[in-house]
Design a protein around this motif. Structure first.
Motif, PDB file in Angstrom:
ATOM      1  N   SER A   1       9.019   1.518   0.131  1.00 36.50           N
ATOM      2  CA  SER A   1       9.865   0.139  -0.452  1.00 36.50           C
ATOM      3  C   SER A   1       9.646  -1.134   0.023  1.00 36.50           C
ATOM      4  N   CYS A   2       9.330  -0.573   1.431  1.00 36.49           N
ATOM      5  CA  CYS A   2       9.127  -2.308   1.890  1.00 36.49           C
ATOM      6  C   CYS A   2       7.475  -2.266   2.024  1.00 36.49           C
ATOM      7  N   VAL A   3       6.859  -1.418   1.797  1.00 38.13           N
ATOM      8  CA  VAL A   3       5.247  -1.657   2.754  1.00 38.13           C
ATOM      9  C   VAL A   3       4.741  -1.917   1.382  1.00 38.13           C
ATOM     10  N   ASN A   4       5.385  -1.236   0.218  1.00 40.07           N
ATOM     11  CA  ASN A   4       4.453  -1.921  -0.827  1.00 40.07           C
ATOM     12  C   ASN A   4       5.098  -3.352  -1.839  1.00 40.07           C
ATOM     13  N   THR A   5       3.573  -4.275  -0.729  1.00 37.93           N
ATOM     14  CA  THR A   5       3.725  -5.534  -0.784  1.00 37.93           C
ATOM     15  C   THR A   5       3.471  -6.087  -1.828  1.00 37.93           C
ATOM     16  N   THR A   6       2.535  -4.898  -2.878  1.00 40.51           N
ATOM     17  CA  THR A   6       2.175  -5.363  -4.528  1.00 40.51           C
ATOM     18  C   THR A   6       3.545  -5.834  -5.213  1.00 40.51           C
ATOM     19  N   ARG A   7       3.953  -4.860  -5.122  1.00 41.93           N
ATOM     20  CA  ARG A   7       5.811  -5.098  -6.068  1.00 41.93           C
ATOM     21  C   ARG A   7       6.510  -6.932  -5.505  1.00 41.93           C
ATOM     22  N   ILE A   8       6.724  -6.441  -4.287  1.00 49.35           N
ATOM     23  CA  ILE A   8       7.431  -7.913  -4.167  1.00 49.35           C
ATOM     24  C   ILE A   8       6.666  -8.818  -3.936  1.00 49.35           C
TER      25      ILE A   8
ATOM     26  N   ASN B   1      16.606   3.443  -3.055  1.00 52.31           N
ATOM     27  CA  ASN B   1      15.584   3.369  -4.185  1.00 52.31           C
ATOM     28  C   ASN B   1      13.968   2.865  -4.112  1.00 52.31           C
ATOM     29  N   ARG B   2      12.641   3.765  -4.061  1.00 52.03           N
ATOM     30  CA  ARG B   2      11.661   3.702  -4.007  1.00 52.03           C
ATOM     31  C   ARG B   2      10.674   1.726  -4.443  1.00 52.03           C
ATOM     32  N   ASP B   3      11.494   1.673  -5.570  1.00 52.00           N
ATOM     33  CA  ASP B   3      11.124   0.332  -5.624  1.00 52.00           C
ATOM     34  C   ASP B   3      11.501  -0.861  -6.468  1.00 52.00           C
ATOM     35  N   GLU B   4      12.643  -0.662  -5.292  1.00 51.37           N
ATOM     36  CA  GLU B   4      13.324  -1.837  -5.035  1.00 51.37           C
ATOM     37  C   GLU B   4      13.381  -2.452  -3.839  1.00 51.37           C
TER      38      GLU B   4
ATOM     39  N   GLN C   1      14.090  12.339   3.523  1.00 49.21           N
ATOM     40  CA  GLN C   1      13.807  11.572   2.661  1.00 49.21           C
ATOM     41  C   GLN C   1      13.939  10.264   1.810  1.00 49.21           C
ATOM     42  N   LYS C   2      15.076   9.756   2.370  1.00 48.12           N
ATOM     43  CA  LYS C   2      16.174   8.508   1.818  1.00 48.12           C
ATOM     44  C   LYS C   2      14.743   7.061   3.121  1.00 48.12           C
ATOM     45  N   ALA C   3      14.804   8.036   4.561  1.00 47.38           N
ATOM     46  CA  ALA C   3      14.162   7.276   5.114  1.00 47.38           C
ATOM     47  C   ALA C   3      12.122   6.519   4.807  1.00 47.38           C
ATOM     48  N   LYS C   4      11.681   8.135   4.300  1.00 44.90           N
ATOM     49  CA  LYS C   4      10.316   8.244   3.755  1.00 44.90           C
ATOM     50  C   LYS C   4      10.349   6.624   2.918  1.00 44.90           C
TER      51      LYS C   4
END
Length: 748
Positions: free
Chosen positions: A188-195, A541-544, A180-183
């Motif tokens: 978090s990396c592919v979330n370019t909108t948040r980045i 952290n899925r969002d950071e 789950q950590k890997a997922k």
């Protein structure tokens, strides 16, 4: 049942590699291997689209030992026999004669692959590379986001597609915490909108921790104070985040006692792939250096720097970078053992009147005093100096530049890497640099970069998913069987070599027999409890995303030095199962001639044997040095070890294959739609492993940084020296592929 070796090879043929095992690794913790502080990047060569752990080899360019040949042969045979070794078992258990033509799915697919890549308009004896790969070169286009396309990248792409599907699968298992950590890391990396929304503000705390980036002036992340400048403190903080800048101090294995760790001081790279980029005055290289300056300048401007100031100060620290780096490929030259106290004598510290102060002991104590390390160091601590010339020059050189210039450079080096974790506009800047340096016109898809990063950081959990989805256990047994056959063939060759004396021959035999192999994956990888324990200290952290990156860097940085007082576990794994490669370890039964069967640096060859060996190898140096590509000659000395391995490995693999055929009592059935014998298919398949299409800039990068010859010359040089090849294709003596003069270290 029919089994094509090619089908099994596509899953994995990863032999254990760890040329810089800097920490104590219990089990197979991939994160303990030292790797470049980036993902999908180009610090040590052309950019990669997957997270294979690439290793810069720093050993003698003079020779490779017979074991090197054995390992390369293992890979060569694994692919060279893609269309040859096809097992035919009678499904009903009764007796039957082998069919004249093999028409199984595996044979049909293998035949189609071979035929598609051929250029049958080119006579094999005129240019075997064009004959074997002409079809590939004609039908394959270099992707816009790469500098080359080859057989390896195609296989890696298939692995990536599978891993993408697995990591994006929303299914969860509460027991598989590491998975789950890997997922979450991937997400978090592919979330370019948040980045993009967070912007570069996420990097400001890091800049402040480093004392500010002078180039930014009074902007956020700047506010640098010259009176507080302490180079050791900044480098300690950089080391905390696994960035070893100017002073590359780490923990490695003692070459002469490879079970134990020791503090090492190596020379650090300086931003571009090789020193030649800075020193070569030709326009091509001047343009590349200018592109590097523009990249650094534009990244600083995005952080708020004044454009004129950014341009001026970037050029100043690039002038500092142009210092000459010393060559460290000779293992003997890189083994210089002393104490920290003796370092002070060998490399005098600045006087009190000099601008930039530095103390060797203080720096070591700062680094090993980092939270999570806590190792006490005094001036009797033994250390290894990997480049005496570099460390004799570095402290005096620092005094020629201002504190501001040095501080700008130190902060830039971590920001060069961290810019890859920031919004799209930063990636676009880096993309412009890669366009000039490698001829890459488009950035890789974000998911590919994120996939590479996730595998690099959490290769075990991703590997578990991949093994469960795609791994064929039969592939592992086949690879192990081939290693046994190759080992036997190598020992036969040893017994026949006239330039070796009996003592050296026996020592080489013992080394071959002592070699270990790591195929496929570690046994614990499917055990969730063990996997969770190994990655227990990974915080995601899925969002950071940016904070995840910094956390991983600290884990690598601390893990890289915390094992100083531990005994090294040579049985551990260092590659995840998703790695498509075959490599070797210098210290885990090192294969160079200067290392014994236990992986310790020891000259076990007599002087007369070394002299004979050098005489044999000079022919190969001259042969490959005559090859040119992109207007540049290959460096026959720098590529010598790999060239010897290719030549000896092919010879050994062919012998092992013929022994295998003899053990079967007959030749295998022919492949459908082809008029080639199995011996001919052996050499065709060997050549097709190296089918490769590259940009000229990529070739230049490889010539400057890669110890391997370009793919075409790995085929030309090896087969020009092969009597087995010439006889198989009946090439006329004096033809291009069967020259009168042949080079050979392993002659039989």
């Amino acid at each position: 049942m029919n089994l094509s070796i090619f089908q099994t090879f596509e899953i994995n043929s990863s032999i254990k590699m760890n040329t810089n095992p800097n920490t104590s690794t219990g089990g197979w913790r991939f994160s303990d291997v030292q790797v470049p502080d980036m993902f999908s990047g180009n610090e040590s060569g052309r950019p990669s689209t997957v997270a294979t752990v690439r290793v810069v080899k720093k050993t003698s360019a003079l020779v490779s030992t017979a074991l090197f040949i054995l390992v390369v042969a293992t890979l060569g045979l694994a692919v060279a026999l893609t269309v040859i070794i096809v097992k035919h078992n009678n499904e009903d258990g009764g007796e039957s004669s082998a069919p004249e033509i093999c028409r199984t799915d595996g044979c049909t697919q293998a035949a189609a692959r071979v035929l598609d890549n051929l250029d049958r308009t080119t006579p094999p004896c005129d240019d075997f590379y064009q004959f074997a790969c002409g079809g590939f070169l004609k039908t394959h286009v270099i992707p816009e986001d790469r500098s080359n396309i080859d057989m390896w990248s195609i296989v890696r792409d298939n692995v990536q597609y599978t891993c993408k599907y697995l990591l994006e699968d929303p299914k969860t298992d509460p027991k598989a915490i590491a998975v789950q950590k890997a997922k979450d890391l991937y997400a978090s990396c592919v979330n370019t909108t948040r980045i993009d929304k967070q912007g570069h503000a996420v990097a400001i705390p890091l800049l402040n921790e480093l004392g500010g980036w002078p180039i930014l002036g009074n902007k956020s992340g700047g506010n640098w104070n010259e009176s507080k400048f302490d180079i050791a403190e900044i480098m300690k903080t950089l080391r905390k985040y696994n960035n070893k800048v100017i002073i590359d101090m780490g923990v490695g294995l003692d070459d002469k006692n490879s079970s134990y760790h020791i503090v090492t001081f190596d020379q650090q790279d300086f931003g571009m792939p090789d020193r030649k980029y800075y020193l070569d005055t030709r326009k091509t290289y001047r343009d590349m250096v200018e592109a590097y300056i523009i990249m650094a300048r534009d990244i600083a401007i995005e952080f708020g720097a004044n454009p004129e100031t950014a341009d001026k100060e970037t050029r100043e620290f690039v002038r500092f970078i142009t210092m000459t780096q010393e060559e460290t490929r000779d293992t003997d030259a890189t083994y210089n053992k002393m104490t920290l106290k003796e370092m002070k004598t060998q490399f005098p510290e600045p006087t009190k009147n000099e601008t930039i102060q530095f103390n060797w002991l203080k720096f070591a104590q700062l680094v090993f005093g980092l939270e999570g390390v806590g190792i006490k160091i005094n001036d009797t601590e033994p250390v290894l100096i990997r480049s005496m010339k570099y460390y004799k020059n570095i402290l005096p050189l620092l005094q020629k530049y201002s504190k501001r210039t040095i501080a700008n450079y130190l902060v830039w080096r971590i920001m060069q890497n961290r810019a890859r974790n920031l919004p799209k506009k930063f990636l676009d800047i880096i993309g412009e640099y890669n366009k000039v340096l490698y001829g890459i016109h488009t950035r890789s898809a974000n998911w590919k970069r994120c996939m590479g990063y996730t595998i690099l950081q959490l290769g075990g959990p991703v590997g578990k998913l991949y093994v469960q989805e795609a791994f064929d256990e039969g592939a592992k047994k086949t690879a192990l069987d081939m290693i046994d056959d190759l080992r036997g063939a190598f020992i036969e060759i040893l017994l026949e070599e006239e330039w070796m004396d009996d003592t050296t021959r026996q020592a080489a035999r013992e080394k071959a027999e002592a070699m270990g192999e790591w195929i496929g994956y570690a046994g614990d990888i499917l055990n969730d409890t063990a996997l969770n324990d190994i990655y227990d200290d990974v915080k995601v952290n899925r969002d950071e995303y940016f904070q995840n990156v910094l956390g991983n860097l600290q884990r690598w940085g601390i893990g890289g030095i915390s094992g100083l007082r531990t005994v090294y576990d040579k049985s551990g794994w260092s590659d995840p199962p998703t790695t498509v490669n075959a490599q070797y370890s210098f210290l885990l039964n090192n294969i160079r001639r200067k290392f014994d069967k236990d992986g310790n640096l020891r000259d076990w060859w007599g002087e007369d044997i070394v002299a004979r060996f050098k005489k044999e190898t000079q022919c190969i140096v001259d042969q490959y040095g005559d090859f040119t590509i992109a207007g540049t000659h290959i460096n026959g000395k720098n590529t010598l070890g790999e060239n010897i391995a290719d030549n000896g490995g092919l010879k050994q693999a062919f012998r092992a294959y013929r022994h295998w055929v003899e053990s079967q009592g007959k030749e295998e059935p022919l492949l459908p739609g082809m008029n080639y014998t199995h011996n001919q298919l052996f050499f065709i398949s060997f050549a097709q492993v190296w089918c490769d299409k590259e940009t000229d800039k990529s070739f230049l990068s490889g010539i400057n940084t890669d110890p391997h010859s370009p793919a075409k010359f790995r085929v030309w040089g090896t087969l020009q020296n092969s009597e087995d090849f010439a006889n198989t294709f009946q090439c006329k003596r004096g033809s291009f592929m069967n020259p009168e003069k042949k080079c050979s270290v392993w002659k039989k």
